[in-house]
Design a protein around this motif. Sequence first.
Motif, PDB file in Angstrom:
ATOM      1  N   PHE A   1       0.836  -1.204   0.000  1.00  0.00           N
ATOM      2  CA  PHE A   1       0.000   0.000   0.000  1.00  0.00           C
ATOM      3  C   PHE A   1       0.874   1.258   0.000  1.00  0.00           C
ATOM      4  CE2 PHE A   1      -2.382   3.353   2.193  1.00  0.00           C
ATOM      5  CZ  PHE A   1      -3.485   3.445   1.343  1.00  0.00           C
ATOM      6  N   LYS A   2       1.960   1.227   0.767  1.00  0.00           N
ATOM      7  CA  LYS A   2       2.884   2.360   0.780  1.00  0.00           C
ATOM      8  C   LYS A   2       3.494   2.572  -0.609  1.00  0.00           C
ATOM      9  CE  LYS A   2       4.155   1.922   5.675  1.00  0.00           C
ATOM     10  NZ  LYS A   2       5.243   1.612   6.625  1.00  0.00           N
ATOM     11  N   GLN A   3       3.825   1.471  -1.276  1.00  0.00           N
ATOM     12  CA  GLN A   3       4.427   1.577  -2.604  1.00  0.00           C
ATOM     13  C   GLN A   3       3.475   2.184  -3.617  1.00  0.00           C
ATOM     14  OE1 GLN A   3       5.747  -2.370  -3.610  1.00  0.00           O
ATOM     15  NE2 GLN A   3       7.306  -2.433  -1.995  1.00  0.00           N
ATOM     16  N   ILE A   4       2.220   1.688  -3.640  1.00  0.00           N
ATOM     17  CA  ILE A   4       1.278   2.224  -4.630  1.00  0.00           C
ATOM     18  C   ILE A   4       0.884   3.660  -4.273  1.00  0.00           C
ATOM     19  CG2 ILE A   4       0.404  -0.068  -5.213  1.00  0.00           C
ATOM     20  CD1 ILE A   4      -2.159   0.663  -3.647  1.00  0.00           C
ATOM     21  N   SER A   5       0.932   4.001  -2.966  1.00  0.00           N
ATOM     22  CA  SER A   5       0.643   5.383  -2.568  1.00  0.00           C
ATOM     23  C   SER A   5       1.719   6.321  -3.095  1.00  0.00           C
ATOM     24  CB  SER A   5       0.549   5.493  -1.042  1.00  0.00           C
ATOM     25  OG  SER A   5      -0.534   4.737  -0.545  1.00  0.00           O
ATOM     26  N   SER A   6       2.989   5.878  -3.011  1.00  0.00           N
ATOM     27  CA  SER A   6       4.084   6.685  -3.555  1.00  0.00           C
ATOM     28  C   SER A   6       3.938   6.839  -5.065  1.00  0.00           C
ATOM     29  CB  SER A   6       5.426   6.033  -3.219  1.00  0.00           C
ATOM     30  OG  SER A   6       5.643   6.013  -1.822  1.00  0.00           O
ATOM     31  N   ALA A   7       3.554   5.743  -5.721  1.00  0.00           N
ATOM     32  CA  ALA A   7       3.366   5.799  -7.171  1.00  0.00           C
ATOM     33  C   ALA A   7       2.239   6.754  -7.531  1.00  0.00           C
ATOM     34  CB  ALA A   7       3.070   4.400  -7.711  1.00  0.00           C
ATOM     35  N   TYR A   8       1.149   6.694  -6.809  1.00  0.00           N
ATOM     36  CA  TYR A   8       0.015   7.577  -7.075  1.00  0.00           C
ATOM     37  C   TYR A   8       0.366   9.038  -6.792  1.00  0.00           C
ATOM     38  CZ  TYR A   8      -4.768   9.327  -7.135  1.00  0.00           C
ATOM     39  OH  TYR A   8      -5.905  10.035  -7.431  1.00  0.00           O
ATOM     40  N   GLU A   9       1.203   9.236  -5.779  1.00  0.00           N
ATOM     41  CA  GLU A   9       1.661  10.588  -5.441  1.00  0.00           C
ATOM     42  C   GLU A   9       2.345  11.238  -6.639  1.00  0.00           C
ATOM     43  OE1 GLU A   9       3.178  14.024  -3.393  1.00  0.00           O
ATOM     44  OE2 GLU A   9       1.516  12.643  -2.985  1.00  0.00           O
ATOM     45  N   ILE A  10       3.103  10.458  -7.377  1.00  0.00           N
ATOM     46  CA  ILE A  10       3.819  10.984  -8.539  1.00  0.00           C
ATOM     47  C   ILE A  10       2.881  11.152  -9.733  1.00  0.00           C
ATOM     48  CG2 ILE A  10       5.627  10.495 -10.243  1.00  0.00           C
ATOM     49  CD1 ILE A  10       6.729  11.356  -7.548  1.00  0.00           C
ATOM     50  N   LEU A  11       2.134  10.097 -10.056  1.00  0.00           N
ATOM     51  CA  LEU A  11       1.371  10.093 -11.314  1.00  0.00           C
ATOM     52  C   LEU A  11       0.090  10.913 -11.246  1.00  0.00           C
ATOM     53  CD1 LEU A  11       1.806   6.394 -12.516  1.00  0.00           C
ATOM     54  CD2 LEU A  11       3.235   8.401 -12.963  1.00  0.00           C
ATOM     55  N   SER A  12      -0.425  11.179 -10.058  1.00  0.00           N
ATOM     56  CA  SER A  12      -1.665  11.961  -9.955  1.00  0.00           C
ATOM     57  C   SER A  12      -1.402  13.456 -10.071  1.00  0.00           C
ATOM     58  CB  SER A  12      -2.372  11.667  -8.624  1.00  0.00           C
ATOM     59  OG  SER A  12      -1.577  12.090  -7.527  1.00  0.00           O
ATOM     60  N   ASP A  13      -0.140  13.838 -10.009  1.00  0.00           N
ATOM     61  CA  ASP A  13       0.256  15.244 -10.130  1.00  0.00           C
ATOM     62  C   ASP A  13       0.946  15.412 -11.484  1.00  0.00           C
ATOM     63  OD1 ASP A  13       1.993  17.591 -10.017  1.00  0.00           O
ATOM     64  OD2 ASP A  13       1.445  17.703  -7.892  1.00  0.00           O
ATOM     65  N   GLU A  14       0.310  16.197 -12.378  1.00  0.00           N
ATOM     66  CA  GLU A  14       0.834  16.314 -13.737  1.00  0.00           C
ATOM     67  C   GLU A  14       2.270  16.848 -13.760  1.00  0.00           C
ATOM     68  OE1 GLU A  14      -0.296  15.161 -16.339  1.00  0.00           O
ATOM     69  OE2 GLU A  14      -2.447  14.883 -16.098  1.00  0.00           O
ATOM     70  N   GLU A  15       2.572  17.790 -12.862  1.00  0.00           N
ATOM     71  CA  GLU A  15       3.931  18.354 -12.836  1.00  0.00           C
ATOM     72  C   GLU A  15       4.939  17.287 -12.412  1.00  0.00           C
ATOM     73  OE1 GLU A  15       6.589  21.828 -10.623  1.00  0.00           O
ATOM     74  OE2 GLU A  15       4.445  21.639 -10.212  1.00  0.00           O
ATOM     75  N   LYS A  16       4.625  16.575 -11.326  1.00  0.00           N
ATOM     76  CA  LYS A  16       5.550  15.539 -10.864  1.00  0.00           C
ATOM     77  C   LYS A  16       5.664  14.411 -11.887  1.00  0.00           C
ATOM     78  CE  LYS A  16       4.914  16.279  -5.891  1.00  0.00           C
ATOM     79  NZ  LYS A  16       4.488  15.674  -4.601  1.00  0.00           N
ATOM     80  N   ARG A  17       4.530  14.086 -12.506  1.00  0.00           N
ATOM     81  CA  ARG A  17       4.563  13.018 -13.516  1.00  0.00           C
ATOM     82  C   ARG A  17       5.483  13.401 -14.669  1.00  0.00           C
ATOM     83  NH1 ARG A  17      -0.767  10.630 -16.736  1.00  0.00           N
ATOM     84  NH2 ARG A  17       0.355   9.079 -18.005  1.00  0.00           N
TER      85      ARG A  17
END
Length: 304
Positions: free
Chosen positions: A46-62
């Motif tokens: 869950f921590k891993q997918i949360s980190s992944a979502y943190e990046i991909l859900s933000d267009e700038e970070k993505r």
Amino acid sequence: MSQDPYELLGVKRDATQKDIQSAFRKLAKKLHPDLNPGDKKAEERFKQISSAYEILSDEEKRGRFDRGEIDITGAERAQRNYYRDYASKSGPGDPYHNSAGFADFSDADDIFASFFSRRSGGGQTRGRGRDRQFSMEVDFLEAVNGTRTEVKMPNGPALDVQIPPGTRDGQTLRLRGKGEPGIGGGPVGDALIEIRVRPHRFFTRDGDDIRLELPISLSEAVLGGKVRVPTPSGAVNLTLPPHSNTGKVLRLKSKGVSKRGGGHGDVYISLKIVLPDAPDERLTDLMKEWATANSYDPRKNMEA
């Protein structure tokens, strides 16, 4: 841990925000710690997918991840001047900070609405601790009148529990902040205690009223008089009318259960004529004499 957020969420590199959100929802519903208590592997995933979502859900970070500027944790891959310009900043003015990571989960009908929140600067998921559930038995009069008692918690301290007056069988009491610790600094869960009320030997509860059957002697039934009657708050005197039959119901006002909005229910008393255990010759002779002179049929209305 995989360093590719696309791989962790199982989406293609050209996935839309809707695709990313859907993939994360699906995985989160399967892996969230509140749904997998004690499962360390699920918690880590869950921590891993949360980190992944943190990046991909933000267009700038993505975009920055796709260009190789940051890794999956959001850290710079190489130091740049523009990053140093902002390195000391934090809060809403920080261009690398996004507090909306889980805003998509704020709908009231989403089961994760109470799970997801963000620390203002840490980007870590926070979750409310799980509620702990217990059950306990209390005596009938303790439930009616209220009491204070303790619940022994397994592997933990005893909880001081206030049983409110009028507590019902099956009612659940909530002790706020007495459950499991929160996740990532989230709020503590509650303790939920289901109350089981032991039956009383002569009182029964009917809503906010109390009912009981009161044995009376033959002479009390015929002549009437004062009789002592038990109630949940203590015995009281009741005036028994002369010529009281078995089944007659008398009421003691406001001697019942405490009501939520104030006041009390009533006590309803059903009379029951009880003869002496041992035969009484004088009573027998009196009844024979009385029956000869005063015959009546108490079952006259029962003919088919």
